[in-house]
Design a protein around this motif. Structure first.
Motif, short mmCIF file in Angstrom:
data_model
loop_
_atom_site.label_atom_id
_atom_site.label_comp_id
_atom_site.label_asym_id
_atom_site.label_seq_id
_atom_site.Cartn_x
_atom_site.Cartn_y
_atom_site.Cartn_z
N TYR A 238 -19.95 35.63 -3.10
CA TYR A 238 -20.23 34.39 -2.42
C TYR A 238 -21.62 33.81 -2.63
O TYR A 238 -21.69 32.71 -2.69
CB TYR A 238 -20.20 34.61 -0.93
CG TYR A 238 -20.45 33.22 0.17
CD1 TYR A 238 -19.49 32.43 0.36
CD2 TYR A 238 -21.88 33.18 0.69
CE1 TYR A 238 -19.54 31.40 1.12
CE2 TYR A 238 -21.95 32.08 1.51
CZ TYR A 238 -20.71 31.04 1.58
OH TYR A 238 -21.24 29.99 2.59
N GLN B 141 -23.31 34.06 -5.35
CA GLN B 141 -23.67 33.59 -6.50
C GLN B 141 -23.34 31.95 -6.61
O GLN B 141 -23.27 31.40 -7.73
CB GLN B 141 -22.62 34.10 -7.61
CG GLN B 141 -22.73 35.82 -7.89
CD GLN B 141 -21.67 36.32 -8.62
OE1 GLN B 141 -20.79 35.75 -8.89
NE2 GLN B 141 -22.18 37.64 -8.93
N GLY B 142 -22.85 31.29 -5.48
CA GLY B 142 -22.63 29.89 -5.42
C GLY B 142 -21.37 29.50 -5.57
O GLY B 142 -21.27 28.23 -5.81
N ASP B 143 -20.21 30.23 -5.65
CA ASP B 143 -18.91 29.90 -5.88
C ASP B 143 -18.06 30.35 -4.97
O ASP B 143 -17.42 31.31 -4.71
CB ASP B 143 -18.42 30.57 -7.15
CG ASP B 143 -17.09 30.05 -7.67
OD1 ASP B 143 -16.48 29.05 -6.91
OD2 ASP B 143 -16.62 30.25 -8.65
N PRO B 144 -17.98 29.60 -3.76
CA PRO B 144 -17.18 29.74 -2.43
C PRO B 144 -15.74 30.06 -2.82
O PRO B 144 -15.00 30.91 -2.28
CB PRO B 144 -17.34 28.70 -1.62
CG PRO B 144 -18.77 28.04 -2.16
CD PRO B 144 -19.03 28.30 -3.45
N ALA B 145 -15.10 29.26 -3.98
CA ALA B 145 -13.89 29.27 -4.25
C ALA B 145 -13.53 30.76 -4.74
O ALA B 145 -12.41 31.50 -4.58
CB ALA B 145 -13.54 28.23 -5.37
N ALA B 146 -14.38 31.36 -5.60
CA ALA B 146 -14.23 32.64 -6.12
C ALA B 146 -14.24 33.81 -4.95
O ALA B 146 -13.50 34.75 -4.81
CB ALA B 146 -15.27 33.21 -7.09
N TYR B 147 -15.11 33.52 -3.75
CA TYR B 147 -15.14 34.46 -2.82
C TYR B 147 -13.91 34.44 -1.91
O TYR B 147 -13.34 35.48 -1.59
CB TYR B 147 -16.44 34.10 -1.76
CG TYR B 147 -16.27 34.56 -0.66
CD1 TYR B 147 -16.63 35.69 -0.10
CD2 TYR B 147 -15.71 33.83 0.78
CE1 TYR B 147 -16.52 36.39 1.14
CE2 TYR B 147 -15.81 34.42 1.87
CZ TYR B 147 -16.22 35.80 2.16
OH TYR B 147 -16.03 35.98 3.30
N LYS C 124 -11.13 33.49 -3.19
CA LYS C 124 -9.97 34.06 -4.05
C LYS C 124 -9.92 35.61 -3.76
O LYS C 124 -8.91 36.17 -3.85
CB LYS C 124 -10.17 33.66 -5.51
CG LYS C 124 -9.11 34.26 -6.42
CD LYS C 124 -9.37 33.58 -7.79
CE LYS C 124 -8.49 34.08 -8.69
NZ LYS C 124 -8.56 35.67 -9.12
#
Length: 302
Positions: free
Chosen positions: A28, A30-36, A38
């Motif tokens: 999270y 790392q600045g990528d909420p979508a990856a979190y 997922k």
């Protein structure tokens, strides 16, 4: 009749304070909420391991009985609702009777503390804690890698509090920071009969004290509280008189006069310790689960 939170100890807690979501949180951050999100979906059926505040929460919930529900724990989190589904599944797996939660998908969650009438908000997100404190809610920033002590005394809840800027206002600390120890001592002796204003965690101690009075001989879980403060005599008197004025008792009081708090906490063995100063929290976290209360002059100065 609708359910009410009146007369209950209400603790709001973030999912990362309750469970070990540190690996997910690194994604999270790392600045990528979508990856979190997922990752959380991929692990939906994987129960999370206990987090730093898990032991305390489990013990607090043990104060509830079949006849009376005295404690309510609510998950209050920036996570998205589907990540919240994993948190609830983890509660079920760990046999935590938590039924309520609010998930805000990145929006500051502290505003929900008002309808919850929460006595405490525990979060691993420092910004959320600061916003809650600024709005007048009792809150603490948990150290995810603190040492846990909750298993040492399975039938007793032990909670330790610093005094100034935690249970009390930071009025006296302001004098100390501005004028030094001799003036602080004079100030506190002169005002020993004037109770200090309440600090952010007074509602928690008040609720714990009320629960202590409800305990009977058949209770399976006891509560023990401690005041652990850098104050020393004669400044100790105002602290005790303030508690007397509030009609609140603590079981132990340690007036350490600058001694390292960690070594004393090691002997008291609390399930959780609250302090406003980072140096005390750093010492305490090696001994027990620790919450930093980032308020008052010592935190403004930093």
């Amino acid at each position: 009749m609708s359910f009410t939170l009146n007369d209950k100890l209400v603790v709001a807690i973030s999912s990362r304070a309750l469970f070990d979501f540190e690996e997910e949180n690194r994604v999270y951050e790392q600045g990528d909420p979508a990856a979190y999100e997922k990752l959380q979906r991929e692990r939906l059926d994987v129960p999370a391991q206990p987090g730093v505040a898990f032991g305390l929460i489990r013990k607090l919930l043990a104060l509830n009985t079949e006849r009376e529900r005295r404690v309510e724990v609510v998950i209050l989190s920036r996570s998205d609702p589907i990540s919240g589904l994993r948190a609830f599944r983890s509660c079920r797996e760990q046999q935590l009777a938590i039924e309520r939660g609010v998930f805000t998908r990145g929006s500051p969650p502290f505003r929900y503390l008002k309808p919850l009438a929460a006595h405490l908000f525990l979060s691993a997100n420092r910004d959320d804690v600061q916003e809650a404190l600024a709005a007048g809610f009792p809150a603490a920033h948990v150290y995810p890698r603190s040492t846990a002590q909750a298993e040492l005394r399975p039938d007793e809840i032990r909670i330790a509090f610093d005094g100034d800027a935690v249970l009390f206002s930071d009025e006296a600390e302001q004098v100390y920071q501005a004028s030094g120890l001799p003036e602080f001592m004079r100030h506190e002796v002169q005002k020993r009969d004037i109770p200090l204003a309440h600090g952010p965690l007074k509602p928690l101690l008040e609720a714990l004290h009320r629960l202590q009075k409800l305990a009977d001989d058949a209770a399976t879980m006891r509560i023990r509280t401690a005041l652990v403060t850098a104050r020393a005599a004669p400044a100790h008197e105002r602290a005790i008189r303030t508690l007397m004025a509030w009609e609140i008792e603590v079981d132990e009081a340690m007036f350490l006069g600058g001694l390292d708090k960690g070594t004393f906490l090691r002997e008291f063995q609390p399930d959780f310790f609250f302090d406003d100063q980072l140096r005390h929290c750093e010492s305490a976290r090696e001994v027990t689960a620790t919450g930093h209360v980032p308020i008052g002059i010592t935190n403004h100065a930093s």
